[in-house]
Design a protein around this motif. Structure first.
Motif, PDB file in Angstrom:
ATOM      1  N   ASP A  17      -3.584  -8.465  -0.110  1.00 20.19           N
ATOM      2  CA  ASP A  17      -3.099  -6.811  -0.009  1.00 20.19           C
ATOM      3  C   ASP A  17      -2.519  -6.357  -1.326  1.00 20.19           C
ATOM      4  O   ASP A  17      -3.136  -5.235  -2.039  1.00 20.19           O
ATOM      5  N   TYR A  26       0.835  -1.258  -0.039  1.00 19.88           N
ATOM      6  CA  TYR A  26      -0.168   0.082   0.050  1.00 19.88           C
ATOM      7  C   TYR A  26       0.706   1.391  -0.005  1.00 19.88           C
ATOM      8  O   TYR A  26       0.525   2.476  -0.174  1.00 19.88           O
ATOM      9  N   ARG A  38      -4.719  -3.711  -3.475  1.00 22.76           N
ATOM     10  CA  ARG A  38      -4.112  -2.348  -3.708  1.00 22.76           C
ATOM     11  C   ARG A  38      -4.755  -1.534  -4.771  1.00 22.76           C
ATOM     12  O   ARG A  38      -5.240  -2.068  -5.867  1.00 22.76           O
TER      13      ARG A  38
END
Length: 285
Positions: free
Chosen positions: A231, A159, A235
């Motif tokens: 993740d 991120y 993202r």
């Protein structure tokens, strides 16, 4: 007079030869026990305090044990002692942690396993089982010590939009390491139905203790890797982002090591997962 001396000398010669053989057997048995005790003392008392310093002594014990094993394996009735020496050698090579003796570890282990295969049911089951477990347990330990997945995965942040290329490479390497770990754990799980674990409580405790360590290592890191893959998928899209090359399905599959048939130990059909507390059954209370 000479005619009476011949059988007398022959008789004494036979007694001396048998006496020497018996003394040698006793000496060898004593050495086997002493060598095994020395190994235990090093592993229990010395290695926890000084791993680097104990390595030299462990390699010395391993070399001695392997030499003794090689001298015995061709002798009739001595194969069981040879296997015990090979078990000592393999353990000492493994626990020395020295990369230069990896080939010796494999040689001692495989030689011992070959002897076990020759003896079949007549082999010392505790030593033979331990030799079968040495390679997967040693492989897992080497993998865990050589690759710090906790630090590696902890540094990855998809991120922050920084170093995405290097992070995806670290992820692929971690995935490869966990695939190796899964293959080793799969071999270890195959022993859960082995009757030798029931016959030898100490061997069962050893097996279950190490299985628990292997489970915790793999489950923890696999869970973190799955989170990182998620993740990456969640993202914000970046034009210059490097492709990860790992799907969430592939990451989750790291926890699966086989298929359970309907007849498998009375359990329902489905996938055998490393984080399933039902397995190995031999380790359940």
């Amino acid at each position: 007079m000479k005619k009476h001396l011949v059988p007398f000398v022959f008789g004494v010669g036979v007694l001396i030869l048998f006496g020497c053989a018996t003394a040698k057997d006793v000496q060898r048995a004593t050495d086997l026990i002493r060598t095994d005790n020395q190994l235990t003392r090093l592993l229990v008392e010395v290695r926890p305090k000084d791993q680097e310093g104990s390595a030299t002594y462990l390699i010395g014990i391993a070399t001695h044990a392997q030499t003794e094993a090689e001298s015995l394996e061709g002798l009739r009735g001595k194969q069981a002692d040879a296997i015990a020496y090979y078990r000592i050698a393999a353990t000492a090579y493994w626990k020395s942690g020295a990369p230069e003796v990896v080939d010796d570890l494999f040689e001692a282990t495989l030689n011992g396993m070959n002897l076990c295969a020759e003896l079949k049911e007549g082999g010392p089951d505790r030593d033979c089982m331990f030799l079968q477990l040495v390679i997967p347990f040693a492989g897992l330990e080497s993998l865990a010590n050589g690759v710090n997945l906790k630090d590696t995965l902890g540094k990855i942040d998809f991120y922050d939009d920084k170093d995405t290329g290097s992070e995806t490479e670290m992820m692929r390497n971690a995935f490869g390491d966990l695939e190796k770990a899964r293959a080793l754990i799969k071999k270890i799980y195959q022993f859960e139905t082995d009757d030798r674990l029931k016959k030898h409580p100490a061997m069962r405790d050893y097996y279950c203790t190490n299985v628990e360590k292997a489970r915790n290592y793999h489950i923890g890191h696999t869970g973190e890797l799955i989170g990182k893959v998620n993740d990456y998928d969640q993202r914000p899209a970046l034009q210059d982002a490097s492709p990860l090359g790992i799907t969430i399905e592939q990451a989750r599959a790291l926890n699966t090591i086989g298929q359970i048939s309907e007849m498998y130990m009375g359990e329902p059909a489905g996938e055998l997962k490393i984080d399933d507390d039902r397995y190995p059954k031999i380790c359940r209370p």
